[in-house]
Motif scaffolding. Structure first.
Motif, PDB file in Angstrom:
ATOM      1  N   TYR A 130       0.885  -1.170   0.000  1.00 61.20           N
ATOM      2  CA  TYR A 130       0.000   0.000   0.000  1.00 61.20           C
ATOM      3  C   TYR A 130       0.923   1.221   0.000  1.00 61.20           C
ATOM      4  O   TYR A 130       1.319   1.711   1.044  1.00 61.20           O
ATOM      5  CB  TYR A 130      -0.917   0.003   1.229  1.00 61.20           C
ATOM      6  N   ASP A 131       1.295   1.670  -1.181  1.00 62.58           N
ATOM      7  CA  ASP A 131       2.330   2.697  -1.317  1.00 62.58           C
ATOM      8  C   ASP A 131       1.995   3.945  -0.500  1.00 62.58           C
ATOM      9  O   ASP A 131       0.863   4.442  -0.548  1.00 62.58           O
ATOM     10  CB  ASP A 131       2.493   3.107  -2.780  1.00 62.58           C
ATOM     11  N   VAL A 141       0.809   2.434   3.520  1.00 61.39           N
ATOM     12  CA  VAL A 141       1.674   1.771   4.495  1.00 61.39           C
ATOM     13  C   VAL A 141       3.120   2.061   4.125  1.00 61.39           C
ATOM     14  O   VAL A 141       3.492   1.992   2.948  1.00 61.39           O
ATOM     15  CB  VAL A 141       1.419   0.246   4.512  1.00 61.39           C
ATOM     16  N   ILE A 142       3.957   2.336   5.108  1.00 57.13           N
ATOM     17  CA  ILE A 142       5.340   2.726   4.825  1.00 57.13           C
ATOM     18  C   ILE A 142       6.313   1.557   4.761  1.00 57.13           C
ATOM     19  O   ILE A 142       7.441   1.715   4.314  1.00 57.13           O
ATOM     20  CB  ILE A 142       5.857   3.732   5.879  1.00 57.13           C
ATOM     21  N   GLY A 143       5.912   0.362   5.204  1.00 57.82           N
ATOM     22  CA  GLY A 143       6.866  -0.714   5.453  1.00 57.82           C
ATOM     23  C   GLY A 143       7.574  -1.266   4.244  1.00 57.82           C
ATOM     24  O   GLY A 143       8.697  -1.761   4.351  1.00 57.82           O
ATOM     25  N   GLY A 144       6.932  -1.220   3.069  1.00 55.51           N
ATOM     26  CA  GLY A 144       7.559  -1.742   1.870  1.00 55.51           C
ATOM     27  C   GLY A 144       6.659  -2.724   1.141  1.00 55.51           C
ATOM     28  O   GLY A 144       5.540  -3.021   1.574  1.00 55.51           O
ATOM     29  N   LYS A 156      -7.036 -10.537   0.796  1.00 56.13           N
ATOM     30  CA  LYS A 156      -6.759  -9.099   0.842  1.00 56.13           C
ATOM     31  C   LYS A 156      -6.478  -8.675   2.275  1.00 56.13           C
ATOM     32  O   LYS A 156      -7.173  -7.836   2.852  1.00 56.13           O
ATOM     33  CB  LYS A 156      -7.940  -8.312   0.275  1.00 56.13           C
ATOM     34  N   PRO A 157      -5.456  -9.233   2.905  1.00 55.13           N
ATOM     35  CA  PRO A 157      -5.165  -8.836   4.292  1.00 55.13           C
ATOM     36  C   PRO A 157      -4.647  -7.406   4.340  1.00 55.13           C
ATOM     37  O   PRO A 157      -3.976  -6.940   3.416  1.00 55.13           O
ATOM     38  CB  PRO A 157      -4.090  -9.839   4.715  1.00 55.13           C
ATOM     39  N   PHE A 158      -4.931  -6.725   5.420  1.00 51.31           N
ATOM     40  CA  PHE A 158      -4.398  -5.371   5.592  1.00 51.31           C
ATOM     41  C   PHE A 158      -3.853  -5.212   6.998  1.00 51.31           C
ATOM     42  O   PHE A 158      -4.409  -5.712   7.980  1.00 51.31           O
ATOM     43  CB  PHE A 158      -5.465  -4.302   5.348  1.00 51.31           C
ATOM     44  N   ALA A 159      -2.724  -4.519   7.092  1.00 52.09           N
ATOM     45  CA  ALA A 159      -2.159  -4.104   8.378  1.00 52.09           C
ATOM     46  C   ALA A 159      -1.362  -2.835   8.130  1.00 52.09           C
ATOM     47  O   ALA A 159      -0.995  -2.530   6.988  1.00 52.09           O
ATOM     48  CB  ALA A 159      -1.279  -5.197   8.976  1.00 52.09           C
ATOM     49  N   GLU A 160      -1.095  -2.098   9.180  1.00 53.27           N
ATOM     50  CA  GLU A 160      -0.345  -0.847   9.056  1.00 53.27           C
ATOM     51  C   GLU A 160       1.161  -1.078   9.051  1.00 53.27           C
ATOM     52  O   GLU A 160       1.931  -0.125   8.869  1.00 53.27           O
ATOM     53  CB  GLU A 160      -0.739   0.097  10.193  1.00 53.27           C
TER      54      GLU A 160
END
Length: 463
Positions: A130-131, A141-144, A156-160
């Protein structure tokens, strides 16, 4: 107001579009499809298999104006110019940058696509992201970007942050790695040089965290790659971690160059190819990456038999024997470099021709545990091929080759914690899961701090 940066603009900034112009383009025609047919026309040994672990078939990037998804039969034909044995076709299970990704998710079953043959495996897996910049999607999301290989089902999992997604994949028996390592800054000077202080679409900001905590299995350079990718990989090896090293195209986000223009060779010890063995080889570090297609190979052996991903155990201080063989299907001139704990300790400039490999042999002294890798360099474009590490264990002690690299990653994570804390520039990306994400950050920082101390102690005992 800050202007959002697109992927193409970022590639221009890091010099990849200029680099692309210098890379050879392999024509997709019948002659090219047959160019590498036959065992004798492969540069790699018979127990190594070339593949591209990061391919999309959807509509986006270079295929933005396409009307239809690429069908499996066409993808299979696209494997032929670079004679690929494996391609991982990734569904976009993140923000939907690749259109119609929902059509791919039901194809993720853990089984090879029925179009696969005895010579070529086509397999469905996923990329999650999630760019944080360059997109208009609400979730960011910043993680990559995570490449997830070996899934049994889509979703379609989502996490921050990235850890919950990695665990979602691991529970299915899959492996996870961080893509786009070429987006890392170089870090030629002491920190903060080399530590990302601003966001872009793709930099793998959480890769040190999940490598340190043992959940991520590999790191990947893709599109056209860049030397900053292997520098980041070398830092991890210096800290005693052993992630796999992969290369991939991220087709069609590589300006529509052929599949496998950037690729991964994987060694399968019994020589019997399956998809599961191939991705396991990536996780175990049994790899060589090429940024110039299926044209050349570096065969690295230590003490006669140890290859990338292997260990050599020695009872005490002393030399090991290194042999590097550079084989090519084309005439080429370049420099073979031997890398010991991140530093070039020997090199040889040579010209190679088909059927006439270049062989470079040398003895390397080990006073404490460390690692070796080989790479073939080009004067303008950096590494063309690069091997994973071979690990030399002295007196059964772990590899702690660089206190400064461990301290670098601790400072990297300090920056993550600072930027994601309330009032920080990246705080807005964590409306609900900041505490859980920062707990991971702090745990990983403690690992790097401990390894820095261990590296200092080893260095003091081996003056």
């Amino acid at each position: 107001m800050k202007k959002s940066i697109t992927r193409r603009e970022l590639l221009e900034q890091v010099g990849q579009i200029t680099l692309a112009a210098s890379l050879p383009t392999i024509p997709v025609d019948a002659e090219a499809a047959n160019l590498f047919s036959g065992q004798n026309e492969r540069p790699e040994p018979s127990d190594w298999f070339a593949g591209d672990p990061h391919v999309h078939r959807g509509i986006g990037c270079g295929r933005s104006n396409a009307k239809e998804m690429l069908p499996p039969r066409q993808l299979l034909e696209m494997m032929k110019p670079n004679n690929l044995a494996v391609v991982s076709v990734l569904s976009d299970i993140g923000n939907g940058e690749i259109k119609y990704a929902n059509q791919d998710m039901p194809l993720i079953t853990g089984q090879d696509d029925p179009a696969s043959t005895s010579q070529r495996i086509l397999h469905w897996d996923a990329e999650w992201h999630y760019d944080p910049e360059g997109v208009t999607f609400q979730k960011k999301v910043i993680g990559g970007h995570l490449v997830l290989l070996g899934l049994k089902r889509g979703g379609k999992p989502f996490a921050e942050y990235t850890y919950p997604i990695i665990e979602w994949a691991r529970k299915q028996g899959a492996i996870a790695g961080f893509a786009h390592m070429q987006y890392l800054p170089y870090g030629l000077y002491p920190p903060p040089d080399g530590i990302p202080l601003s966001l872009d679409c793709c930099a793998p900001l959480e890769y040190p965290v999940e490598i340190a905590l043992g959940t991520a299995s590999f790191v990947e350079e893709d599109v056209h790659g860049r030397d900053s990718a292997i520098h980041g990989y070398y830092r991890l090896l210096n800290c005693g971690f052993r992630p796999g090293l992969a290369g991939a195209t991220d087709y069609p986000c590589n300006y529509m160059e052929p599949l496998g223009t950037c690729l991964t060779f994987v060694r399968i010890p019994d020589g019997k190819l399956t998809y599961r063995k191939w991705i396991r080889g990536i996780a175990k570090g049994r790899t060589v990456v090429s940024r110039i297609g299926h044209n050349e190979f570096l065969d690295l052996k230590v003490n006669g038999t140890a290859q990338p991903g292997d260990e050599v155990r020695v009872a005490g201080k002393g030399p090991v024997h290194v042999r590097i063989e550079w084989r090519s299907l084309k005439k080429a001139t370049g420099r073979i470099e031997l890398v010991h704990n991140g530093a070039v300790v020997a090199s040889q400039t040579s010209s190679v021709t088909p059927g006439a490999p270049v062989i470079f042999e040398i003895m390397v002294e080990f006073r404490q545990s460390g690692w070796l890798a080989a790479r073939r360099m080009d004067w303008q474009n950096g590494h063309q091929t690069a091997t994973g590490g071979v690990f030399v264990i002295v007196k059964e002690l772990p590899i702690r080759a660089s206190a400064s690299d461990a301290e670098f990653f601790a400072q990297w994570i300090d920056n993550l914690i600072r930027q994601t804390s309330p009032g920080g520039a990246w705080s807005k990306f964590f409306p609900e899961q900041r505490e859980a994400a920062q707990a991971r950050y702090r745990e990983a920082r403690a690992v790097f701090q401990e390894r820095a101390r261990e590296a200092q102690n080893q260095a003091a005992s081996n003056p």
